[in-house]
Write an enzyme that holds these catalytic residues in place. Sequence first.
Site, PDB file in Angstrom:
ATOM      1  N   ASP A  64     -17.814  61.813 -22.372  1.00  0.00           N
ATOM      2  CA  ASP A  64     -17.052  60.849 -21.575  1.00  0.00           C
ATOM      3  C   ASP A  64     -15.985  60.120 -22.382  1.00  0.00           C
ATOM      4  O   ASP A  64     -15.146  59.426 -21.810  1.00  0.00           O
ATOM      5  CB  ASP A  64     -17.989  59.820 -20.947  1.00  0.00           C
ATOM      6  CG  ASP A  64     -18.601  58.886 -21.980  1.00  0.00           C
ATOM      7  OD1 ASP A  64     -18.957  59.363 -23.065  1.00  0.00           O
ATOM      8  OD2 ASP A  64     -18.743  57.688 -21.703  1.00  0.00           O
ATOM      9  N   TYR A 123     -12.739  57.870 -32.374  1.00  0.00           N
ATOM     10  CA  TYR A 123     -13.809  58.088 -33.347  1.00  0.00           C
ATOM     11  C   TYR A 123     -13.282  58.557 -34.700  1.00  0.00           C
ATOM     12  O   TYR A 123     -14.019  58.525 -35.689  1.00  0.00           O
ATOM     13  CB  TYR A 123     -14.813  59.113 -32.817  1.00  0.00           C
ATOM     14  CG  TYR A 123     -15.817  58.524 -31.849  1.00  0.00           C
ATOM     15  CD1 TYR A 123     -17.098  58.167 -32.263  1.00  0.00           C
ATOM     16  CD2 TYR A 123     -15.484  58.342 -30.513  1.00  0.00           C
ATOM     17  CE1 TYR A 123     -18.018  57.642 -31.386  1.00  0.00           C
ATOM     18  CE2 TYR A 123     -16.404  57.812 -29.617  1.00  0.00           C
ATOM     19  CZ  TYR A 123     -17.671  57.461 -30.059  1.00  0.00           C
ATOM     20  OH  TYR A 123     -18.577  56.926 -29.176  1.00  0.00           O
TER      21      TYR A 123
END
Length: 442
Positions: free
Chosen positions: A170, A265
Amino acid sequence: MKKFSIVIAGGGSTFTPGIILMLLENLERFPIRKIKLYDNDENRQMIIGEGCKILIKDKNPEIEFEYTTNPEVAFSDVDFVMAHIRVGKYPMRELDEKIPLKHGVVGQETCGPGGIAYGMRSIGPIIEMIDYMEKYSPKAWFLNYSNPAAIVAEATRRLKPNSNVLNICDMPIGTETRMAKILGLSSRKELVVRYYGLNHFGWWTDVRNKDGEDLMPKLKEYISQFGYLPPEVVDKQHMDPSWIETHKKARDIVKLDPNTLPNTYLKYYLFPDYVVEHSNKNYTRANEVIDGREKHVFGECKRIAMEKTSKNTTLHVDVHASYIVDLARAIAFNTKERMLLIVENNGIINNFDSTAMVEVPCLLGSNGPEPLKIGNIPQFQKGLMEQQVSVEKLTVEAWIEKSYLKLWQALTLSKTVPSATVAKKILDDLIEVNKEFWPNLK
């Protein structure tokens, strides 16, 4: 129109009520006759299950509902398995984060040593559930959004290569939702994107609207100043203090390649010293979730069950859940919707390992994903991805072979870990706390 039967694996998760609410809101697009919850933690699932029973009764009482710890009951007569398990739950996540930090290394649930530890716990239970599905509902599809998705995807490639498994995350969805808000658009579905990478490790190379207008210049200008923090809040799920910091940091990541827009990330791999310096070793993201989301969702499910009504509930559809109906619909109705999925490279990226599990745009239909060709990628991204995909492959090999050496190599190769010495210290600490979950390494 056919109505579908679904089992949500990880029924005791804090995300389960949001997924059920999302399914109930989309019944016209994706009709459902039965929803089941499956978990191995009976007490935890009972609290969520009793709350969800009232939610379904209030909103759509003709849908059959049950929750169970029995695999045969759970996986029989289902069309889709929606899997979002967290093996070891939040206490183990807390250790995944705090043990590396103790050694001066990034402590994060899917990146670096924490992600490797979590992956070693997740492989066995995911493969077990695919086996259950194939035994009791052999025509069903397994929709996996359990973390760490990269390691789980590599494990399914190795151990279940011919199974009906889709791996999806997601995080790009959430970032694209922020992009849409930054651009003043009503939905991420107004965007047509090009993207490539590994899970939690990728780059957008092109973002356009449906008319073909290039939106990258406007996005780059904004993100270089503010990161992925839009002018107003997009979703509550990703707005705790640690997430706000993550969204902001994108403005520094983008400087390393101004031609692309990064997955957030990447900060853990490109700025690990910064991340450690700004981490609280005693209160990590796991503690934020335990004190926030966990208390809220379980408290609200208990209240709903006690009052026997979901009226005025504070539970809501999560961004985490919003794409799952699109995923199931694409398979059920052959919609050929364009989605980012984690698939075997097999020539999608020319100059990269053909067996790597890469995250790329795909057209999804009843026969599974049709990936869109990426071509060659630049040396910078290629180098980073080769290092990281090796970490993921070594982790899966360590699990299969029960190999201490390969897991030490995986940790040593992670860009978040400074040396083999530190990697060994972290590994030995992780082995000690994961005895209940990991294979016995030799």
